[in-house]
Design an enzyme around this catalytic site. Sequence first.
Site, short mmCIF file in Angstrom:
data_model
loop_
_atom_site.label_atom_id
_atom_site.label_comp_id
_atom_site.label_asym_id
_atom_site.label_seq_id
_atom_site.Cartn_x
_atom_site.Cartn_y
_atom_site.Cartn_z
N ARG A 175 -64.72 -37.89 -79.90
CA ARG A 175 -64.68 -37.50 -78.66
C ARG A 175 -63.45 -36.68 -78.32
O ARG A 175 -63.55 -35.62 -77.47
CB ARG A 175 -64.76 -38.55 -77.56
CG ARG A 175 -65.97 -39.42 -77.59
CD ARG A 175 -65.62 -40.58 -77.00
NE ARG A 175 -65.02 -41.54 -77.65
CZ ARG A 175 -64.89 -42.86 -77.56
NH1 ARG A 175 -65.38 -43.18 -76.49
NH2 ARG A 175 -64.20 -43.61 -78.30
N LYS A 232 -62.23 -60.61 -80.85
CA LYS A 232 -62.54 -59.88 -79.76
C LYS A 232 -63.43 -60.46 -78.46
O LYS A 232 -64.24 -61.36 -79.03
CB LYS A 232 -63.39 -58.40 -79.97
CG LYS A 232 -62.54 -57.31 -80.23
CD LYS A 232 -63.51 -56.04 -80.21
CE LYS A 232 -62.69 -54.86 -80.71
NZ LYS A 232 -63.49 -53.74 -80.59
N HIS A 282 -73.21 -42.83 -77.93
CA HIS A 282 -73.62 -43.58 -78.96
C HIS A 282 -75.04 -42.97 -79.53
O HIS A 282 -75.25 -42.67 -80.32
CB HIS A 282 -73.62 -44.99 -79.08
CG HIS A 282 -72.33 -45.80 -78.88
ND1 HIS A 282 -72.21 -46.65 -77.85
CD2 HIS A 282 -71.32 -45.50 -79.42
CE1 HIS A 282 -70.92 -47.04 -78.08
NE2 HIS A 282 -70.19 -46.46 -79.02
N SER A 304 -67.77 -47.36 -74.10
CA SER A 304 -68.36 -48.40 -73.60
C SER A 304 -67.18 -49.30 -72.69
O SER A 304 -67.63 -50.11 -71.80
CB SER A 304 -68.17 -49.52 -75.13
OG SER A 304 -69.51 -48.95 -75.71
P1 ADP Z 1 -65.39 -49.27 -82.11
O1 ADP Z 1 -65.22 -50.39 -81.56
O2 ADP Z 1 -65.59 -48.91 -83.51
O3 ADP Z 1 -64.58 -47.97 -81.38
P2 ADP Z 1 -67.50 -48.33 -80.34
O4 ADP Z 1 -68.96 -48.95 -80.12
O5 ADP Z 1 -66.60 -48.00 -79.16
O6 ADP Z 1 -66.92 -48.90 -81.61
O7 ADP Z 1 -67.76 -46.74 -81.09
C1 ADP Z 1 -68.73 -46.73 -82.21
C2 ADP Z 1 -68.71 -45.31 -82.53
O8 ADP Z 1 -69.33 -44.63 -81.67
C3 ADP Z 1 -67.32 -44.60 -82.89
O9 ADP Z 1 -67.49 -43.44 -83.91
C4 ADP Z 1 -67.11 -43.74 -81.58
O10 ADP Z 1 -66.08 -42.69 -81.72
C5 ADP Z 1 -68.58 -43.40 -81.35
N1 ADP Z 1 -68.45 -43.16 -79.93
C6 ADP Z 1 -68.00 -43.79 -78.94
N2 ADP Z 1 -68.17 -43.12 -77.60
C7 ADP Z 1 -68.83 -42.39 -77.85
C8 ADP Z 1 -69.38 -40.92 -77.27
N3 ADP Z 1 -69.20 -40.80 -75.74
N4 ADP Z 1 -70.05 -39.89 -77.53
C9 ADP Z 1 -69.90 -40.06 -79.10
N5 ADP Z 1 -69.70 -40.85 -80.07
C10 ADP Z 1 -69.23 -42.09 -79.29
#
Ligand code: ADP
Length: 151
Positions: free
Chosen positions: A90, A41, A17, A127
């Site tokens: 990803r 959630k 992120h 995450s």
């Molecule tokens: P959601 O519940 O919407 O999936 P996340 O917090 O998991 O929320 O992810 C938010 C955004 O960050 C999404 O666009 C996701 O693709 C991106 N994201 C998650 N992990 C990574 C990563 N390792 N590298 C780049 N972007 C990521």
Amino acid sequence: MKRALFPGSFDPITLGHYDIIKRGIHLFDEVVVAIGINADKNYMFSLKERQQFIEEAFKDEPKVKVVTYEGLTIDFCKKIDAQFILRGLRNPADFEFEKAIAHTNRKLSKIETVFLLTAARTSYISSSIVRDVIRNNGDYTVLVPESVKTK
Ligand code: ADP
């Protein structure tokens, strides 16, 4: 002003992120990191903790704002006058999932979704994996910004 919303759960924010936000700063005047509130959630970190982790990680970056929101992402974009949604990709699974959402959002609004491919060095981080490492007492600190702390 070009404003992009970067929506997600950020439970917790990871280096993946972090990379997307940092790169987004070069594309937009402001990047609003928006933590979505989903009552269904179960989160590991409270909303306040998740917000603090992100705020702390970007405390020296005035172009990054952190907010929380409920409801449709496009409605929130309209509310804060964000013309873009920023998302990270990803892998092909992310692409298929994101494609449907982006098409829907375009059908319902004029908001464009901008995708950034993740950096190779953080593309495997999620995450959910970080939470697994934390639950099993592994060294999660190599996967997240320094601001992320467990109790
Ligand atoms: P959601 O519940 O919407 O999936 P996340 O917090 O998991 O929320 O992810 C938010 C955004 O960050 C999404 O666009 C996701 O693709 C991106 N994201 C998650 N992990 C990574 C990563 N390792 N590298 C780049 N972007 C990521």
